[in-house]
Design a protein around this motif. Structure first.
Motif, mmCIF file in Angstrom:
data_model
loop_
_atom_site.group_PDB
_atom_site.id
_atom_site.type_symbol
_atom_site.label_atom_id
_atom_site.label_comp_id
_atom_site.label_asym_id
_atom_site.label_seq_id
_atom_site.Cartn_x
_atom_site.Cartn_y
_atom_site.Cartn_z
ATOM 1 N N THR B 254 0.860 -1.188 0.000
ATOM 2 C CA THR B 254 0.000 0.000 0.000
ATOM 3 C C THR B 254 0.893 1.233 0.000
ATOM 4 O O THR B 254 2.117 1.128 0.127
ATOM 5 C CB THR B 254 -0.877 0.039 1.269
ATOM 6 O OG1 THR B 254 -0.005 0.088 2.409
ATOM 7 C CG2 THR B 254 -1.791 -1.172 1.377
ATOM 8 N N GLU B 255 0.261 2.422 -0.092
ATOM 9 C CA GLU B 255 1.017 3.671 0.001
ATOM 10 C C GLU B 255 1.798 3.732 1.305
ATOM 11 O O GLU B 255 2.914 4.234 1.358
ATOM 12 C CB GLU B 255 0.060 4.869 -0.062
ATOM 13 C CG GLU B 255 -0.154 5.363 -1.463
ATOM 14 C CD GLU B 255 -0.861 6.694 -1.484
ATOM 15 O OE1 GLU B 255 -0.619 7.527 -0.603
ATOM 16 O OE2 GLU B 255 -1.672 6.888 -2.396
ATOM 17 N N MET B 256 1.154 3.240 2.365
ATOM 18 C CA MET B 256 1.795 3.234 3.685
ATOM 19 C C MET B 256 3.057 2.370 3.647
ATOM 20 O O MET B 256 4.106 2.751 4.164
ATOM 21 C CB MET B 256 0.795 2.667 4.700
ATOM 22 C CG MET B 256 1.321 2.520 6.094
ATOM 23 S SD MET B 256 1.359 4.104 6.900
ATOM 24 C CE MET B 256 1.840 3.612 8.534
ATOM 25 N N GLN B 259 6.075 3.977 2.085
ATOM 26 C CA GLN B 259 6.726 5.040 2.845
ATOM 27 C C GLN B 259 7.423 4.542 4.098
ATOM 28 O O GLN B 259 8.218 5.253 4.686
ATOM 29 C CB GLN B 259 5.682 6.095 3.239
ATOM 30 C CG GLN B 259 5.080 6.793 2.045
ATOM 31 C CD GLN B 259 3.951 7.728 2.425
ATOM 32 O OE1 GLN B 259 4.007 8.407 3.423
ATOM 33 N NE2 GLN B 259 2.913 7.757 1.603
#
Lengths: 389, 260
Positions: B254-256, B259
């Motif tokens: 995911t985007e999480m 990062q």
């Protein structure tokens, strides 16, 4: 207060380093030589920029980060913005306030980012001075009230902003972001943002709500007006008929002035040869359609970043082609539909060594005096090296 | 009683493994589609986590080296790459979902996540001879191409199935035709020849897999080299680490996850 926070975070960073000896230090050195021909005169303003990043993740789910920037200028450091404006505008500026339009490039040494980030699998909290990037636009981001992009170099890094940011990842493609940007510790006038992002098929959609204090300057009197601004923005990015498509728009509700809106529509495509092309249309309702109506406030608000464009409609194009293994050529262009002027920005990028990049960029303005891309603003360019360590 | 039950279970498993193994090697009458299916399953294990060193060799002989951590799940349907080296791209991440039909790139300097359209699959990965499509589309050979089986041929002293894949009319895959030689013993493709998007006779790239090792029960080419026949360049990828016996959480993809 912000100094106290900065000091606290640096202490934590050093503490973490002493404890675990796991502080990463990296960054880059960026010398840049910029020249400008204006009339028969040649000017240059050059800079040496050193950015040092510090990062530590020695405690599980906790990240400390900071970067320090040291920026030195040399060459022509003092400019008067009035020298670049049409005479019909400058002739009306009283001589006693003309020195106020002086722009000086000052050497600086500052903490651009300094933050703590706490996160687990579904949640992240970031406190401190940090990068904030919003929206899907390339040339401009109507939903991003924190940054104003340089029309000629829109991907260059932006400064950090003081904020408390929380991200909640509810499902794999559903997240909520809440952000508080303190301004003089006054809750009412500080920035408060909520953004919901959802993925549907090959598209990502976002809705943004933001409340903040809006500042505008009257450059005839140098009086500053502040009022409440509420922004409602939407953006999406996805694919249609094989093309990358995106849009971003924001409507701004103003407490005193007229409401205004801004939007951008974009497409991109990569050809089999590796040629990448991008096209965007940008509309900014406070911009003007007749360049003879541009006044001192329009120009100055544009130069200081209080408004994004002074012409109402523009088209931005970008093209890039890998001409050799380590060399990219390309360029961008901004065409103001409103005043029929154009900026051409050819560019060459060369990865000369493993951690050394060279960028050559020119800016050529083709427009009559008084237009946004007037040739009387000067033509020039820069060569920039980036040495990463 | 419990020990006896376990012993029977192990014995049954061994027998089953043996039988299935015998069937695998005995099935010389496998169809082209079955070979592609088995090869795809071999090359795309359920989950994987590794570190890869990628070296680009340019036409002038200059080298650029990248190192990244890689994670994949659902037989490669989801994959995530996070750059470790060089400093220029450190922490940059690329997330590919739905077999690279959806691509996101994370730029750490600006903390911006940008979604790319599928045409971006044609773009070179950091100037290498691999495109996003080459790395992310695990099921592409099955879904996007019609396969024909030719007579066996030897590659790297191994007897191989030779397959010819022709792009389906409705497909948007980046290569018009593909030839591949699949090792009959391990089902690893030892050589794959890619032909140009428009001209099916124009040989564009050649992928060579070598140093095959058995890791966590899966045959793994530890070194892959992509030769660009048009530009006269090549890019190698070597596994520094690889593990298949892992349990990767869904929220890594995911985007999480990009990062973190």
């Amino acid at each position: 207060m912000s100094r106290l926070c900065t000091g606290l975070i640096i202490c934590l960073l050093i503490g973490a380093h002493v404890r675990a000896q796991e502080l990463d230090i990296y960054g880059y050195f960026e010398p840049q030589y910029m020249g400008l021909y204006r009339g028969s005169n040649y000017y240059q303003i050059n800079s040496n920029k050193l950015r040092v990043d510090l990062k530590s993740s020695s405690i599980e789910n906790v990240e400390f980060g900071a970067n320090i920037i040291y920026l030195l200028y040399f060459g022509k450091k003092n400019w008067n913005i009035l020298d670049f404006l049409p005479e019909r505008i400058t002739s009306g500026v009283p001589s006693e306030i003309q020195p106020l339009f002086q722009l000086t490039y000052k050497d600086s040494f500052f903490l651009d980012n300094v933050y703590i980030r706490l996160s687990n699998s579904r949640f992240a909290l970031m406190v401190g001075k940090q990068q904030i990037s919003l929206g899907t636009g390339y040339f401009s981001n109507p939903t991003d009230v924190f940054n104003v992009k340089d029309a000629l170099d829109p991907t260059y890094e932006q400064p950090g902003h003081n904020a408390v940011r929380m991200d909640l990842f509810l499902r794999p493609r559903l997240s909520v972001m809440a952000l508080y940007s303190p301004l003089e510790m006054d809750w009412q006038n500080s920035g408060k943002l909520v953004r919901i992002k959802v993925g549907l098929g090959h598209f990502d959609f976002s809705v943004t709500g933001y409340e903040m204090q809006h500042t505008s300057t009257d450059f005839y009197t140098f009086e500053i007006t502040q009022q409440r601004r509420r922004l409602l923005g939407v953006d999406f990015v996805g694919e249609l008929l094989g093309l990358g498509v995106w849009a971003e728009g924001a409507y701004n509700f103003m407490k005193q002035d007229d409401d205004f809106y801004e939007f951008i529509l974009g497409i991109d495509y990569t050809f089999e040869s590796g040629l990448y092309t991008l096209l965007e249309y940008h509309h900014n309702s406070p911009g003007k359609t007749d360049h003879t109506e541009y006044d001192l406030n329009d120009w100055m608000r544009y130069f200081v970043g209080e408004t994004k464009t002074i012409s109402q409609d523009q088209i931005y194009g970008f093209i890039q082609y890998p001409v050799a293994d380590l060399i990219m050529i390309g360029g961008s262009t901004v065409f103001s539909i409103s005043d029929q002027s154009i900026a051409l920005v050819p560019m060459v990028y060369y990865s000369i060594f493993e951690n050394v990049d060279l960028t050559l960029m020119l800016n050529l303005y083709v427009g009559e005096e008084g237009k946004i891309f007037s040739s009387s603003l000067g033509n020039g360019g820069f060569i920039r090296a980036q040495v990463y360590f | 009683m419990n020990r006896l039950f376990i012993s029977i279970k192990i014995a049954l498993s061994v027998i089953l493994l043996f039988v299935s193994g015998v069937q695998l090697y005995a099935q010389d009458d496998m169809t082209a589609d079955e070979i592609i299916q088995t090869m795809t399953e071999t090359m795309n294990p359920e989950q994987a986590k590794g570190k890869i060193k990628m070296t680009i060799v340019t036409t002038t002989g200059q080298e650029r080296t990248f190192e990244y951590n890689t994670f994949s799940k659902n037989q490669g349907e989801k994959s995530l790459m996070k750059y470790v080296k060089p400093k220029r791209v450190r922490d940059q991440a690329i997330l590919m979902l739905n077999n690279a039909d959806d691509i996101w790139v994370y730029f750490p300097r600006t903390r911006r996540v940008r979604k790319l359209a599928t045409h971006a699959k044609k773009q070179k990965l950091e100037g290498s001879d691999f495109s996003y499509e080459d790395l992310g589309s695990s099921d592409e050979f099955i879904d996007e191409y019609d396969a024909v089986l030719h007579r066996d041929e030897k590659k790297q002293r191994k007897v191989c199935y030779k397959l010819e894949l022709t792009r389906k009319p409705e497909s948007s895959a980046g290569y018009s035709r593909i030839l591949m030689w699949v090792d009959k013993e391990t089902f690893v493709p030892l050589v794959i020849d890619y032909y140009h998007d428009v001209d099916p006779e124009l040989w564009e790239k050649e992928l060579v897999c070598g140093d095959i090792e058995l890791i966590d029960g899966i045959y793994t080419p530890m070194k892959i080299v992509m030769y660009n026949k048009l530009d006269n360049t090549h890019t190698s990828m070597e596994f520094i680490e690889i593990k298949y016996d892992v349990d990767l959480p869904d929220n890594l993809f995911t985007e999480m996850g990009m990062q973190k």
